[in-house]
Design an enzyme around this catalytic site. Structure first.
Site, PDB file in Angstrom:
ATOM      1  N   SER A   9       0.845  -1.200   0.000  1.00 23.62           N
ATOM      2  CA  SER A   9       0.000   0.000   0.000  1.00 23.62           C
ATOM      3  C   SER A   9       0.876   1.244   0.000  1.00 23.62           C
ATOM      4  O   SER A   9       1.659   1.462   0.933  1.00 23.62           O
ATOM      5  CB  SER A   9      -0.882   0.013   1.253  1.00 23.62           C
ATOM      6  OG  SER A   9      -1.375   1.326   1.459  1.00 23.62           O
ATOM      7  N   HIS A  34      -1.344  -1.335  -4.152  1.00 19.43           N
ATOM      8  CA  HIS A  34      -2.607  -0.958  -3.503  1.00 19.43           C
ATOM      9  C   HIS A  34      -2.616   0.556  -3.275  1.00 19.43           C
ATOM     10  O   HIS A  34      -1.686   1.111  -2.699  1.00 19.43           O
ATOM     11  CB  HIS A  34      -2.706  -1.712  -2.176  1.00 19.43           C
ATOM     12  CG  HIS A  34      -3.983  -1.543  -1.428  1.00 19.43           C
ATOM     13  ND1 HIS A  34      -5.132  -2.251  -1.733  1.00 19.43           N
ATOM     14  CD2 HIS A  34      -4.314  -0.747  -0.374  1.00 19.43           C
ATOM     15  CE1 HIS A  34      -6.093  -1.913  -0.882  1.00 19.43           C
ATOM     16  NE2 HIS A  34      -5.627  -0.993  -0.048  1.00 19.43           N
ATOM     17  N   MET A  38      -8.801   8.213   0.172  1.00 17.59           N
ATOM     18  CA  MET A  38      -9.609   8.608   1.344  1.00 17.59           C
ATOM     19  C   MET A  38     -10.121  10.032   1.165  1.00 17.59           C
ATOM     20  O   MET A  38      -9.413  10.887   0.637  1.00 17.59           O
ATOM     21  CB  MET A  38      -8.740   8.537   2.602  1.00 17.59           C
ATOM     22  CG  MET A  38      -8.082   7.193   2.822  1.00 17.59           C
ATOM     23  SD  MET A  38      -7.214   7.149   4.397  1.00 17.59           S
ATOM     24  CE  MET A  38      -6.393   5.551   4.274  1.00 17.59           C
TER      25      MET A  38
HETATM   26  C1  DX5 Z   1      -6.114   1.399   5.908  1.00 23.54           C
HETATM   27  C2  DX5 Z   1      -5.730   1.155   4.474  1.00 23.54           C
HETATM   28  C3  DX5 Z   1      -4.665   0.153   4.338  1.00 23.54           C
HETATM   29  C4  DX5 Z   1      -3.348   0.551   4.954  1.00 23.54           C
HETATM   30  C5  DX5 Z   1      -2.655  -0.706   5.384  1.00 23.54           C
HETATM   31  O1  DX5 Z   1      -7.167   2.277   5.964  1.00 23.54           O
HETATM   32  O2  DX5 Z   1      -6.840   0.704   3.745  1.00 23.54           O
HETATM   33  O3  DX5 Z   1      -4.486  -0.251   2.990  1.00 23.54           O
HETATM   34  O4  DX5 Z   1      -2.525   1.262   4.111  1.00 23.54           O
HETATM   35  O5  DX5 Z   1      -1.520  -0.363   6.081  1.00 23.54           O
HETATM   36  P1  DX5 Z   1      -0.821  -1.358   7.111  1.00 23.54           P
HETATM   37  O6  DX5 Z   1      -0.388  -2.563   6.362  1.00 23.54           O
HETATM   38  O7  DX5 Z   1       0.325  -0.541   7.622  1.00 23.54           O
HETATM   39  O8  DX5 Z   1      -1.833  -1.679   8.182  1.00 23.54           O
HETATM   40 ZN    ZN Z   2      -6.446  -0.222   1.751  1.00 24.97          ZN
END
Ligand code: DX5
Ligand code: ZN
Length: 222
Positions: A9, A34, A38
């Site tokens: 991500s 990914h 938001m």
């Molecule tokens: C959270 C996001 C995730 C986030 C995951 O709201 O949707 O995709 O980036 O990050 P980690 O792996 O650090 O929990």
């Molecule tokens: Zn996500």
């Protein structure tokens, strides 16, 4: 047995060199990239729009897995697919017309996904399995990277796998939030095949080794 996909991500990337970070993740063995969108309304944080998707698209040939944590996600479908998104995942909590919305994503040529928050039951997607290409089980409350994995997600993944299998669905089963070397294996054994990892891979000294380690954790079903 389905393949393991690791989807770094970019929320955890260094934005001052986003293009390089994306290219680096591709070299490091990522399967998908990914992209967390938001809007400051569905979740208490703001991130990217079409321009960033376009920038990422230029730097990698990997599928772009775009996770829309926004209200009225349909407002962005056309622009995001035009910008290079391979798949769009929308949240059931803000998508009252899921069947129509997923069908529209497919019509645009992208894969259609639904994400469900930790508090949202699987029944939220039960009636749309025929138009579903990907089910995303959130294992944290969305909004931020680096949060702790919610344990109850493992049982939910088990039930999600059963639901998809029972329906004869070939949808991808993805898990997102708090995925690392300690949490990935149980999600894999529960039936997930695609793993978003932000903090775990971007904060690693050697992201390639980290991706390999995550993948290795999934090598065997117990
Ligand atoms: C959270 C996001 C995730 C986030 C995951 O709201 O949707 O995709 O980036 O990050 P980690 O792996 O650090 O929990
Ligand atoms: Zn996500």
């Amino acid at each position: 047995m389905s393949a393991v996909r690791i989807a770094p991500s970019i929320l955890s990337a260094d934005f001052s060199k986003l293009g390089e970070e994306v290219a680096m993740m591709e070299r490091a063995g990522a399967d998908w990239i990914h992209v967390d969108v938001m809007d400051g309304r569905f979740v208490p944080n703001l991130t990217f729009g079409a321009k960033v998707i376009e920038t990422v698209r230029k730097r990698t040939a990997l599928p772009l897995d775009v996770h829309l944590m926004v209200v009225e996600p349909e407002r962005y479908f056309d622009d995001f697919v035009a910008a290079g998104a391979s798949g769009l995942t929308i949240h059931s909590e803000v998508s009252p017309h899921l069947h129509r919305q997923l069908s529209r994503i497919r019509e645009l040529g992208a894969t259609a996904g639904v994400a469900i928050n930790p508090s949202t039951p699987l029944s939220a997607v039960e009636e749309v399995l025929d138009v579903l290409d990907l089910l995303l089980v959130m294992s944290v409350n969305p909004g931020f990277g680096g949060q702790q994995f919610i344990r109850g997600s493992v049982d939910k993944i088990t039930r999600a796998r059963r639901m998809l299998n029972d329906a004869g669905s070939r949808a991808v089963l993805e898990v997102d939030g708090g995925i690392n070397r300690d949490t990935i294996a149980e999600c894999w054994r529960a039936g997930a095949d695609t793993f978003v990892a932000g903090n775990a891979v971007f904060s690693a000294k050697d992201p390639a080794a980290e991706i390999a380690a995550l993948r290795a954790q999934c090598a065997h079903k117990a």
